[in-house]
Design a protein around this motif. Structure first.
Motif, mmCIF file in Angstrom:
data_model
loop_
_atom_site.group_PDB
_atom_site.id
_atom_site.type_symbol
_atom_site.label_atom_id
_atom_site.label_comp_id
_atom_site.label_asym_id
_atom_site.label_seq_id
_atom_site.Cartn_x
_atom_site.Cartn_y
_atom_site.Cartn_z
ATOM 1 N N GLU A 281 0.779 -1.493 -0.041
ATOM 2 C CA GLU A 281 0.068 -0.035 -0.139
ATOM 3 C C GLU A 281 1.110 1.360 -0.033
ATOM 4 N N SER A 282 1.977 0.999 0.645
ATOM 5 C CA SER A 282 3.104 2.286 0.258
ATOM 6 C C SER A 282 4.428 1.458 0.190
ATOM 7 N N ALA B 1 3.994 2.580 -4.610
ATOM 8 C CA ALA B 1 2.685 1.879 -4.495
ATOM 9 C C ALA B 1 1.492 2.828 -5.075
ATOM 10 N N PRO B 2 0.357 2.162 -5.155
ATOM 11 C CA PRO B 2 0.223 0.792 -4.629
ATOM 12 C C PRO B 2 0.916 -0.255 -5.696
#
Length: 135
Positions: free
Chosen positions: A52-53, A76-77
């Motif tokens: 997600e990061s 990201a993602p």
């Protein structure tokens, strides 16, 4: 003979087996964008979970090894098992003046459950460009 087999087995465990978790970061090309240079990165998420990061602390050196700039870029993602292309712009930087790009650190590496322990150890770099990408 038995001892030799144990030693060979132990040593072979140090080799990276195909299918080990990894995050591939490839510098694919540099592209002139007006007065700027755009770096295109190919990322392959082989961790088995979505990111997600994923923030890379990047340092750009000129051909003489002098730091031109330092920036943090969010990549990201990244879906699990996916290959993605991301780009970052180096403002007021000629592509011809870039000598190498260093991934200095992994600032953030998070999945849905939070930070991924040892994430930096999973990062593998390569370059198809004329400029090396190093860690």
């Amino acid at each position: 003979m038995w001892l030799l087999g144990v030693v060979v087995l132990a040593l072979s465990g140090n080799a990276t087996a195909e299918g080990d978790p990894a995050i591939g970061v490839q510098l694919n090309k540099l592209e002139v964008d007006g007065d700027d240079c755009r770096a295109h990165l190919v990322l392959e998420n082989g961790l088995g979970e979505a990111l997600e990061s994923f923030q890379l602390d990047m340092v750009v050196f000129d051909e003489d090894g002098i730091i031109q700039r330092r920036t943090v870029v969010e990549m990201a993602p990244l879906r699990a098992g996916s290959i993605s292309v991301r780009a970052f712009r180096m403002t007021d930087t000629s592509c011809d003046s870039v000598g190498r790009i260093l991934i200095n650190d992994i600032n953030v590496c998070e999945g849905s459950e939070g930070a991924i322990d040892g994430c930096a150890d999973y990062v593998q770099v390569e370059s198809l460009a004329d400029v090396p990408l190093v860690r």
